[in-house]
Design an enzyme around this catalytic site. Structure first.
Site, PDB file in Angstrom:
ATOM      1  N   GLY A   1       0.833  -1.188   0.000  1.00  0.00           N
ATOM      2  CA  GLY A   1       0.000   0.000   0.000  1.00  0.00           C
ATOM      3  C   GLY A   1       0.872   1.244   0.000  1.00  0.00           C
ATOM      4  N   ASN A   2       0.277   2.379  -0.273  1.00  0.00           N
ATOM      5  CA  ASN A   2       1.015   3.646  -0.269  1.00  0.00           C
ATOM      6  C   ASN A   2       0.041   4.801  -0.158  1.00  0.00           C
ATOM      7  OD1 ASN A   2       0.413   3.675  -3.358  1.00  0.00           O
ATOM      8  ND2 ASN A   2       1.798   1.943  -3.080  1.00  0.00           N
TER       9      ASN A   2
ATOM     10  N   SER B   1       9.360   3.754  -0.662  1.00  0.00           N
ATOM     11  CA  SER B   1       9.172   2.381  -1.128  1.00  0.00           C
ATOM     12  C   SER B   1       9.673   1.364  -0.103  1.00  0.00           C
ATOM     13  CB  SER B   1       9.925   2.176  -2.450  1.00  0.00           C
ATOM     14  OG  SER B   1       9.814   0.845  -2.896  1.00  0.00           O
ATOM     15  N   GLY B   2       8.800   0.406   0.246  1.00  0.00           N
ATOM     16  CA  GLY B   2       9.200  -0.764   1.016  1.00  0.00           C
ATOM     17  C   GLY B   2       9.689  -0.511   2.423  1.00  0.00           C
TER      18      GLY B   2
ATOM     19  N   HIS C   1      -3.769   4.160  -1.409  1.00  0.00           N
ATOM     20  CA  HIS C   1      -3.792   2.872  -2.124  1.00  0.00           C
ATOM     21  C   HIS C   1      -3.777   1.757  -1.090  1.00  0.00           C
ATOM     22  CE1 HIS C   1      -3.024  -0.513  -4.554  1.00  0.00           C
ATOM     23  NE2 HIS C   1      -1.704  -0.499  -4.460  1.00  0.00           N
TER      24      HIS C   1
ATOM     25  N   GLU D   1       4.464   3.208  -6.836  1.00  0.00           N
ATOM     26  CA  GLU D   1       3.243   3.688  -7.469  1.00  0.00           C
ATOM     27  C   GLU D   1       3.165   5.211  -7.556  1.00  0.00           C
ATOM     28  OE1 GLU D   1       1.683   1.658  -9.012  1.00  0.00           O
ATOM     29  OE2 GLU D   1       1.593  -0.262  -7.962  1.00  0.00           O
TER      30      GLU D   1
END
Length: 213
Positions: A25-26, A41-42, A91, A72
């Site tokens: 998700g983000n 990211s991550g 997201h 994303e």
């Protein structure tokens, strides 16, 4: 609360309210400066700090931050470019919404809350690999001009709002609606559609007459 603090707190909410697991998700928001503040990211949402937030221009160039932005980020930027009224994008990877995403099925506005908060039928965008321009394009098309949420086939959901509070409201209502739809289907039932006229009336009520002045 500044943009970076809000993003960090929202990342924890994403994780602890069950909208995703681990580092998936983000989240992003459009700042008062017109820049896009997005999660890295991550990275673990529980341990992220303001220094980990990445700030992007709409063309994707980095305005601030040293971390790699969410894969994303192109999807988020595409939504902001297409929908000027959107101030936040969430997201998510929740269970019931993702059930319908995995089946490639749309979720109708089958309850009052959905009609009021989701804007339009929640459509499923055709599958594309994560982080690609194709996925971003498919997402923007599925959202259209009115919907506040869409599904990404075999992936998850994208929820938008005028601000972060509204985007999370969209995410909660979407997941509640998806669970109700799932349960109706599980008992072999059918939902009774709400008419277009009643949907329009509820949306007008929410926009202009609901709550305190």
């Amino acid at each position: 609360m500044n943009e970076k603090t809000m993003l960090i707190e929202s990342g924890k909410k994403l994780l602890h309210e069950g909208f995703t697991v681990e580092t998936w998700g983000n989240i992003s928001l459009r700042g008062a400066d017109g820049l896009v503040y997005i999660t890295p990211s991550g990275m673990d949402y529980d341990t992220c700090t303001e220094d980990d937030v990445v700030v992007l221009r709409l063309d994707g160039t980095v305005a601030d931050g040293t971390r790699v932005p969410s894969v994303e980020h192109g999807l988020h930027r595409a939504v902001y470019a297409a929908r000027p009224e959107v101030g936040a994008v969430v997201h998510t990877h929740p269970i019931y919404s993702t059930v319908f995403a995995a089946m490639g099925e749309d979720i109708p506005l089958l309850i009052d809350e959905a009609a009021q908060a989701l804007g339009d039928t929640v459509r499923t965008a055709p599958y594309a690999l994560p982080g690609t321009d194709e996925l971003a394009h498919n997402c923007v098309r599925a959202l259209g001009r009115r919907a506040n949420a869409c599904l990404l086939q075999s992936h998850g959901a994208v929820c938008v709002g005028r601000d972060m509070k509204a985007a999370f409201k969209t995410a909660r209502v979407l997941e509640m609606t998806a669970e109700i739809y799932y349960r109706i289907r599980a008992v072999g039932g059918r939902y009774i559609p709400i008419s277009d006229a009643h949907i329009a009336a509820m949306q007008d009520f929410i926009a202009h007459r609901y709550g305190q002045k």
